[in-house]
Structures are given as structure tokens and as C-alpha cells.
Design a protein around this motif. Sequence first.
Motif, PDB file in Angstrom:
ATOM      1  N   TYR A 291       0.835  -1.205   0.000  1.00  7.88           N
ATOM      2  CA  TYR A 291       0.000   0.000   0.000  1.00  7.88           C
ATOM      3  C   TYR A 291       0.870   1.255   0.000  1.00  7.88           C
ATOM      4  O   TYR A 291       0.658   2.184  -0.790  1.00  7.88           O
ATOM      5  CB  TYR A 291      -0.914   0.007   1.225  1.00  7.88           C
ATOM      6  CG  TYR A 291      -1.769   1.250   1.324  1.00  7.88           C
ATOM      7  CD1 TYR A 291      -2.994   1.333   0.658  1.00  7.88           C
ATOM      8  CD2 TYR A 291      -1.352   2.351   2.065  1.00  7.88           C
ATOM      9  CE1 TYR A 291      -3.775   2.482   0.727  1.00  7.88           C
ATOM     10  CE2 TYR A 291      -2.118   3.503   2.139  1.00  7.88           C
ATOM     11  CZ  TYR A 291      -3.332   3.558   1.472  1.00  7.88           C
ATOM     12  OH  TYR A 291      -4.097   4.701   1.541  1.00  7.88           O
TER      13      TYR A 291
ATOM     14  N   GLY B 169       0.626  -3.010  -9.695  1.00  4.60           N
ATOM     15  CA  GLY B 169       0.379  -1.934  -8.745  1.00  4.60           C
ATOM     16  C   GLY B 169       1.274  -0.738  -8.971  1.00  4.60           C
ATOM     17  O   GLY B 169       0.828   0.414  -8.928  1.00  4.60           O
TER      18      GLY B 169
ATOM     19  N   GLY C 142      -5.817  -8.342  -4.881  1.00  2.00           N
ATOM     20  CA  GLY C 142      -5.127  -7.060  -4.806  1.00  2.00           C
ATOM     21  C   GLY C 142      -4.606  -6.564  -6.132  1.00  2.00           C
ATOM     22  O   GLY C 142      -4.341  -7.344  -7.046  1.00  2.00           O
ATOM     23  N   ALA C 143      -4.487  -5.237  -6.232  1.00  8.93           N
ATOM     24  CA  ALA C 143      -3.975  -4.507  -7.398  1.00  8.93           C
ATOM     25  C   ALA C 143      -4.948  -4.479  -8.571  1.00  8.93           C
ATOM     26  O   ALA C 143      -4.580  -4.002  -9.645  1.00  8.93           O
ATOM     27  CB  ALA C 143      -2.616  -5.019  -7.845  1.00  8.93           C
TER      28      ALA C 143
ATOM     29  N   THR D 213      -7.395  -2.561  -8.548  1.00  7.91           N
ATOM     30  CA  THR D 213      -7.536  -1.103  -8.619  1.00  7.91           C
ATOM     31  C   THR D 213      -6.606  -0.518  -9.677  1.00  7.91           C
ATOM     32  O   THR D 213      -7.005   0.288 -10.525  1.00  7.91           O
ATOM     33  CB  THR D 213      -7.197  -0.474  -7.257  1.00  7.91           C
ATOM     34  OG1 THR D 213      -8.235  -0.795  -6.326  1.00  7.91           O
ATOM     35  CG2 THR D 213      -7.049   1.035  -7.347  1.00  7.91           C
ATOM     36  N   HIS D 214      -5.352  -0.944  -9.632  1.00  2.00           N
ATOM     37  CA  HIS D 214      -4.345  -0.382 -10.528  1.00  2.00           C
ATOM     38  C   HIS D 214      -4.455  -0.970 -11.928  1.00  2.00           C
ATOM     39  O   HIS D 214      -4.168  -0.290 -12.915  1.00  2.00           O
ATOM     40  CB  HIS D 214      -2.962  -0.629  -9.926  1.00  2.00           C
ATOM     41  CG  HIS D 214      -2.887  -0.156  -8.506  1.00  2.00           C
ATOM     42  ND1 HIS D 214      -3.210  -0.982  -7.449  1.00  2.00           N
ATOM     43  CD2 HIS D 214      -2.574   1.056  -7.988  1.00  2.00           C
ATOM     44  CE1 HIS D 214      -3.078  -0.280  -6.318  1.00  2.00           C
ATOM     45  NE2 HIS D 214      -2.704   0.944  -6.611  1.00  2.00           N
TER      46      HIS D 214
ATOM     47  N   PRO E 216      -7.076   5.707  -6.232  1.00  5.69           N
ATOM     48  CA  PRO E 216      -6.500   4.371  -6.144  1.00  5.69           C
ATOM     49  C   PRO E 216      -6.123   3.953  -4.735  1.00  5.69           C
ATOM     50  O   PRO E 216      -6.132   2.769  -4.412  1.00  5.69           O
ATOM     51  CB  PRO E 216      -5.242   4.444  -7.026  1.00  5.69           C
ATOM     52  CG  PRO E 216      -5.312   5.705  -7.757  1.00  5.69           C
ATOM     53  CD  PRO E 216      -6.286   6.588  -7.078  1.00  5.69           C
ATOM     54  N   LYS E 217      -5.809   4.920  -3.865  1.00  4.68           N
ATOM     55  CA  LYS E 217      -5.414   4.555  -2.507  1.00  4.68           C
ATOM     56  C   LYS E 217      -6.613   4.036  -1.721  1.00  4.68           C
ATOM     57  O   LYS E 217      -6.542   2.999  -1.071  1.00  4.68           O
ATOM     58  CB  LYS E 217      -4.773   5.752  -1.806  1.00  4.68           C
ATOM     59  CG  LYS E 217      -3.544   6.322  -2.534  1.00  4.68           C
ATOM     60  CD  LYS E 217      -2.758   7.274  -1.690  1.00  4.68           C
ATOM     61  CE  LYS E 217      -3.565   8.447  -1.190  1.00  4.68           C
ATOM     62  NZ  LYS E 217      -4.131   9.271  -2.281  1.00  4.68           N
TER      63      LYS E 217
ATOM     64  N   SER F 192      -9.431   2.897  -3.001  1.00  3.09           N
ATOM     65  CA  SER F 192      -9.913   1.691  -3.674  1.00  3.09           C
ATOM     66  C   SER F 192      -9.064   0.479  -3.322  1.00  3.09           C
ATOM     67  O   SER F 192      -9.576  -0.604  -3.016  1.00  3.09           O
ATOM     68  CB  SER F 192      -9.896   1.923  -5.189  1.00  3.09           C
ATOM     69  OG  SER F 192     -10.304   0.778  -5.886  1.00  3.09           O
ATOM     70  N   TYR F 193      -7.743   0.656  -3.325  1.00  2.00           N
ATOM     71  CA  TYR F 193      -6.844  -0.462  -3.010  1.00  2.00           C
ATOM     72  C   TYR F 193      -6.966  -0.854  -1.553  1.00  2.00           C
ATOM     73  O   TYR F 193      -6.915  -2.040  -1.211  1.00  2.00           O
ATOM     74  CB  TYR F 193      -5.404  -0.077  -3.347  1.00  2.00           C
ATOM     75  CG  TYR F 193      -4.391  -1.165  -3.082  1.00  2.00           C
ATOM     76  CD1 TYR F 193      -4.560  -2.444  -3.605  1.00  2.00           C
ATOM     77  CD2 TYR F 193      -3.262  -0.913  -2.317  1.00  2.00           C
ATOM     78  CE1 TYR F 193      -3.635  -3.445  -3.368  1.00  2.00           C
ATOM     79  CE2 TYR F 193      -2.324  -1.904  -2.079  1.00  2.00           C
ATOM     80  CZ  TYR F 193      -2.523  -3.170  -2.603  1.00  2.00           C
ATOM     81  OH  TYR F 193      -1.597  -4.156  -2.364  1.00  2.00           O
TER      82      TYR F 193
ATOM     83  N   GLU G 282      -9.833  -3.107  -1.265  1.00  2.00           N
ATOM     84  CA  GLU G 282      -9.455  -4.435  -1.757  1.00  2.00           C
ATOM     85  C   GLU G 282      -8.694  -5.231  -0.708  1.00  2.00           C
ATOM     86  O   GLU G 282      -8.878  -6.435  -0.566  1.00  2.00           O
ATOM     87  CB  GLU G 282      -8.538  -4.306  -2.975  1.00  2.00           C
ATOM     88  CG  GLU G 282      -9.190  -4.162  -4.305  1.00  2.00           C
ATOM     89  CD  GLU G 282      -8.134  -4.295  -5.395  1.00  2.00           C
ATOM     90  OE1 GLU G 282      -7.892  -5.443  -5.818  1.00  2.00           O
ATOM     91  OE2 GLU G 282      -7.559  -3.269  -5.808  1.00  2.00           O
ATOM     92  N   GLN G 283      -7.803  -4.562   0.025  1.00  2.00           N
ATOM     93  CA  GLN G 283      -6.923  -5.271   0.937  1.00  2.00           C
ATOM     94  C   GLN G 283      -7.674  -5.973   2.060  1.00  2.00           C
ATOM     95  O   GLN G 283      -7.202  -6.981   2.592  1.00  2.00           O
ATOM     96  CB  GLN G 283      -5.874  -4.318   1.509  1.00  2.00           C
ATOM     97  CG  GLN G 283      -4.783  -3.968   0.512  1.00  2.00           C
ATOM     98  CD  GLN G 283      -3.641  -3.227   1.152  1.00  2.00           C
ATOM     99  OE1 GLN G 283      -3.852  -2.290   1.913  1.00  2.00           O
ATOM    100  NE2 GLN G 283      -2.420  -3.649   0.864  1.00  2.00           N
TER     101      GLN G 283
END
Length: 250
Positions: free
Chosen positions: A81, A108, A135-136, A138-139, A213-214, A216-217, A220-221
Motif C-alpha cells: 500500500y 500496482g 489485490g492490485a 484497482t491499478h 487508487p489509494k 480503492s486499493y 481491496e486489501q
Amino acid sequence: MAIDIEIKDGVGELIINAPPVNALNNAGWREFAEKMTALGQNSDVNCVVIRSEGRGFQAGVDVKELAENGDLIVELNRGCYDSFAAVYDCPVPTISAVHGFCIGGGIGISGASDFVIASEDATFQLPEIDRGALGAATHLMRLVGVQKARRMLYTCETIGAEELFRHGGCTAVVPREKLRDEAMTIARSIAGKSPQALRLGKQALNGIELLDPKQSYRFEQGFTLELYTSPDSQEARDAFVEKRDADFKK
């Protein structure tokens, strides 16, 4: 040391150098985040190029380290992150110059950058489900859009640089031997602009982006951690390390 730094002509290079595949362990992700943050705070740097030595751009987290100690997942989540956020929040423009494989955490990093330049041999994959993780995405969505990102997450399929270009995920595809030169030429052009204009422009672009993105990620985490504590996740990691097909119990 997994991360090298070079600064010249207003351009900072962050170079991932962690043989054999540039996968980063817990310490490596902390180092990436710290050095990326320091580059952004350096008044001599007006643009940052993220690139790698060796066979490929970046192969994500060190799955073998996690297979040996699953308790590292919370600290590792934080390292990823912080690393992706350091790229996205960098006060100056960031360019990812991607060659070879770009997997998991590599998505990411590149997806958090302002833009990507890819070599002709570059490939992109988010194999998290096959590794017992998430994860990722988002990216990845910043690179290929919603539907393609969902398909890639579910199937773990790989796409090449030309397909990424068609989806708008990179601005150019060049021969591998010309990748650094292309990235540095563009970076120097950017670095020659007004430092204040570049920094204000970066803030403005981040501020008007529809999806943060922060946040959103981070969302996800939570699911990454939930999956990681399950038997299916452990079986996926064991199968990867032991080079066999996973056997998921119903």
C-alpha cells in the motif's frame, strides 16, 4: 538492497534490482516506499522513471517468504500500500518503463504511475487468485478498464504490450533495447518544464481523477486479508512453491 537510485538532469531513476525475478520481500517493499518517497521530496527531481534490471519489470511479492510465514501478510499489505501510494502521490510526474514480465505488484507500481512505456516483450498479469490472494485490481483498472481487468483477475490470463496499448494502458511500445532511452527522453522533456507547474499539475490531475487508487486499493486489501486466512489460500501458496496443481477441498 533491492532498489537503486540515480539522479541526473532533473530526472530521478528508481531501479528495481532484486534477482532473479525482481519479486520484493517485506523489506524490499519498505525500501521501495521509502526511496520513492524520498525521490519525490528531492527538489532536484522534476520527474521520476521507474524501471528494472534483469529479466522483467517486477514479479510481485515474494510468495516463498509468505509460504514460510503467513503472519507477514498484514505487514506486507502495508508495504505494498505504501509503495503504490508513494508512486501515485509523488509530487512530480512518474513514468514506469516496463520490460519482460509485469506481475502482481508490478501492476500496482505501473498502474499507480502517471503513464507507462512498454517494451515489445512486456507482458502483464494479475495472477493473485492462483496465489491465494487478491489485490492490485484497482491499478489494473487504470491500465485496461473495468471489464478487461475483471476478466484478467478471474482468469489470471496474461496480455502483451500491444494489447495493453490498445486498451490505453501505455503510451508507447518500443523495442526492448530502446526502452530506457525512450523513457529518459520523455522524462527529460518533462523535467525541463516549470517545477512549480509540474507539481501543481500533478496535484490537479490526482484531484480530478474519479477513482482514488489509494482508497480503492485499501478496500481491496480487506478481502485480501480475509482470503489469506483461508485454507484455499494456503493450498494455493503450497502448490505454487511445490510446482503442482492446487487441490481445493469443497
